[in-house]
Scaffold this motif. Sequence first.
Motif, PDB file in Angstrom:
ATOM      1  N   LEU A   4       0.788  -1.129  -0.142  1.00 42.63           N
ATOM      2  CA  LEU A   4       0.028   0.008   0.003  1.00 42.63           C
ATOM      3  C   LEU A   4       0.796   1.212   0.035  1.00 42.63           C
ATOM      4  CD1 LEU A   4      -2.938   1.363   0.205  1.00 42.63           C
ATOM      5  CD2 LEU A   4      -2.641   1.141   2.719  1.00 42.63           C
ATOM      6  N   LEU A   5       0.667   1.982  -1.022  1.00 40.44           N
ATOM      7  CA  LEU A   5       1.286   3.430  -1.103  1.00 40.44           C
ATOM      8  C   LEU A   5       0.770   4.496  -0.985  1.00 40.44           C
ATOM      9  CD1 LEU A   5       3.750   2.541  -4.179  1.00 40.44           C
ATOM     10  CD2 LEU A   5       4.334   2.008  -2.007  1.00 40.44           C
ATOM     11  N   ILE A   6       0.821   5.374  -0.057  1.00 39.57           N
ATOM     12  CA  ILE A   6      -0.101   6.363   0.227  1.00 39.57           C
ATOM     13  C   ILE A   6       0.578   7.966  -0.130  1.00 39.57           C
ATOM     14  CG2 ILE A   6      -1.700   7.667   2.065  1.00 39.57           C
ATOM     15  CD1 ILE A   6      -1.264   4.887   3.445  1.00 39.57           C
ATOM     16  N   TYR A  86      -2.136  -6.492   4.153  1.00 43.73           N
ATOM     17  CA  TYR A  86      -0.927  -5.818   3.626  1.00 43.73           C
ATOM     18  C   TYR A  86       0.289  -6.278   3.993  1.00 43.73           C
ATOM     19  CZ  TYR A  86      -3.896  -2.532   1.038  1.00 43.73           C
ATOM     20  OH  TYR A  86      -4.967  -2.141   0.023  1.00 43.73           O
ATOM     21  N   ASP A  87       1.450  -6.352   3.273  1.00 42.55           N
ATOM     22  CA  ASP A  87       2.886  -6.703   3.967  1.00 42.55           C
ATOM     23  C   ASP A  87       3.602  -5.451   4.087  1.00 42.55           C
ATOM     24  OD1 ASP A  87       2.746  -9.776   3.471  1.00 42.55           O
ATOM     25  OD2 ASP A  87       2.289  -9.099   1.510  1.00 42.55           O
ATOM     26  N   TYR A  88       3.244  -4.360   3.238  1.00 42.24           N
ATOM     27  CA  TYR A  88       3.938  -3.418   3.373  1.00 42.24           C
ATOM     28  C   TYR A  88       2.920  -2.020   3.064  1.00 42.24           C
ATOM     29  CZ  TYR A  88       8.322  -5.879   2.569  1.00 42.24           C
ATOM     30  OH  TYR A  88       9.462  -6.884   2.691  1.00 42.24           O
ATOM     31  N   ALA A  89       3.258  -0.872   3.886  1.00 35.72           N
ATOM     32  CA  ALA A  89       2.366   0.296   3.735  1.00 35.72           C
ATOM     33  C   ALA A  89       3.275   1.323   4.109  1.00 35.72           C
ATOM     34  CB  ALA A  89       1.269   0.215   4.665  1.00 35.72           C
ATOM     35  N   PHE A  90       3.203   2.262   3.165  1.00 38.59           N
ATOM     36  CA  PHE A  90       4.343   3.477   3.192  1.00 38.59           C
ATOM     37  C   PHE A  90       3.403   4.721   3.305  1.00 38.59           C
ATOM     38  CE2 PHE A  90       6.536  -0.030   1.139  1.00 38.59           C
ATOM     39  CZ  PHE A  90       7.734   0.050   1.866  1.00 38.59           C
ATOM     40  N   ASP A  91       3.804   5.633   4.060  1.00 40.27           N
ATOM     41  CA  ASP A  91       3.259   6.927   3.984  1.00 40.27           C
ATOM     42  C   ASP A  91       4.561   7.790   3.241  1.00 40.27           C
ATOM     43  OD1 ASP A  91       2.617   9.631   4.497  1.00 40.27           O
ATOM     44  OD2 ASP A  91       3.356   9.529   6.694  1.00 40.27           O
ATOM     45  N   VAL A 102      -1.959   4.383   7.131  1.00 40.69           N
ATOM     46  CA  VAL A 102      -1.037   3.274   7.532  1.00 40.69           C
ATOM     47  C   VAL A 102      -1.336   2.349   8.588  1.00 40.69           C
ATOM     48  CG1 VAL A 102       1.401   2.935   8.172  1.00 40.69           C
ATOM     49  CG2 VAL A 102       0.925   4.568   6.137  1.00 40.69           C
ATOM     50  N   LEU A 103      -1.768   3.087   9.858  1.00 42.71           N
ATOM     51  CA  LEU A 103      -2.223   2.505  10.963  1.00 42.71           C
ATOM     52  C   LEU A 103      -3.460   1.447  10.665  1.00 42.71           C
ATOM     53  CD1 LEU A 103      -1.890   2.190  14.150  1.00 42.71           C
ATOM     54  CD2 LEU A 103      -3.330   4.030  14.337  1.00 42.71           C
ATOM     55  N   ALA A 107      -0.436  -3.245   8.308  1.00 44.49           N
ATOM     56  CA  ALA A 107       0.646  -3.819   7.427  1.00 44.49           C
ATOM     57  C   ALA A 107       1.836  -4.490   8.382  1.00 44.49           C
ATOM     58  CB  ALA A 107       1.189  -2.822   6.650  1.00 44.49           C
ATOM     59  N   LYS A 108       2.272  -5.625   7.978  1.00 42.53           N
ATOM     60  CA  LYS A 108       3.214  -6.295   8.737  1.00 42.53           C
ATOM     61  C   LYS A 108       4.757  -4.939   8.935  1.00 42.53           C
ATOM     62  CE  LYS A 108       2.239 -10.661   7.210  1.00 42.53           C
ATOM     63  NZ  LYS A 108       2.743 -11.794   6.314  1.00 42.53           N
TER      64      LYS A 108
END
Length: 350
Positions: A4-6, A86-91, A102-103, A107-108
């Motif tokens: 997840l890209l934000i 999600y494995d990854y999430a980025f702000d 993100v919270l 995401a792991k």
Amino acid sequence: MRVLLIKLKHLGDTLLLTPTIRFLKERFPDAKIDVIVRASCEPLLESNPDVSRVFAIARPEANQRTWWSGLRENLRLIRTIATTSYDYAFDLSDSDRAKIWVLLSHAKVRGFRRVDVKPSWKHRVFNRFDDAPLVSLHQVGRDFETVTRIMSLNGTAGPLTFHPRVDESAMTGRFPWVQSSKPYVVIHPTSRWAYKEWLPERWAEVADRLDALGFQVVLSGGPESREAETVALIQSAAKSQHLSIAGQVSLHEFGFILGRARMFLGIDTLAMHLAAAMRTPTVALFGPSVISAWTPWGVRAEVVSGPCSCNPSTYANCATGHTPCMTAIRASSVMEAVERLLVAGSHIGQ
């Protein structure tokens, strides 16, 4: 793998995220990449084959948002994000709203570029940080390095990508000059930020000189009335007649037109980045912007700028009107940049 890209910024920022998305998809072909952007930015990603889902929330302009509409869209998205593993999430926005998403993603790995940002309780949302110095990174590089460092990946950011979704026959019917034997050049002189703009009479001079070189000049601009007025001023100041598509095309249609142009001339705005995404040689006029952060990415380009104390500061000291650094640019300097690109193009074509 799900990522997840934000990126809750403006149109240009959304487009500058595409090299990072492309890199991830090349490295992990089976990955599902979701992106959250501000409403009105989603057309830049909705036809991108590397993106699994695009979620659009909250227009950048407060007067286009209501409490009720915001609540409804947030509730729908909360259900979707919270129930996706999600494995990854980025702000990638450094915004409070992005941190909330993100919270909610659970995401792991939850990543954020922390460098130069004051410590805050909000950082507890994350468990991975990019603390590398910014130096003079391009915005593409900032997003790319944040994601790749946190994911422990090595590589290089590629070009911007945009995939116009249009009916080509309808486009050539509306704009027959697109397929004419006479090459055309697109000039985009406007921005939502007036301090980035150049003088209309100088654009008119450049347009006339391009016409004398045998190019059809096409003036473009956004749907705002102020931008249409600027294009009209250029047309009235010009000695030759030049076409205008200001306010007449969508982002996808504009991308189609840019992709067939011989050259793009404009200022630091989305149109400049869209031209780069379509691999169109570009002459970019820069005023009080950080050139190293926003210069055309991954395309043959010439940057023309004037001296100003604002540059290379992060923010412009001149909030309105034409800035000294822009008024210092002469039409002759722009035409010299045009000629250098034409010469370079003729060499490449040999």
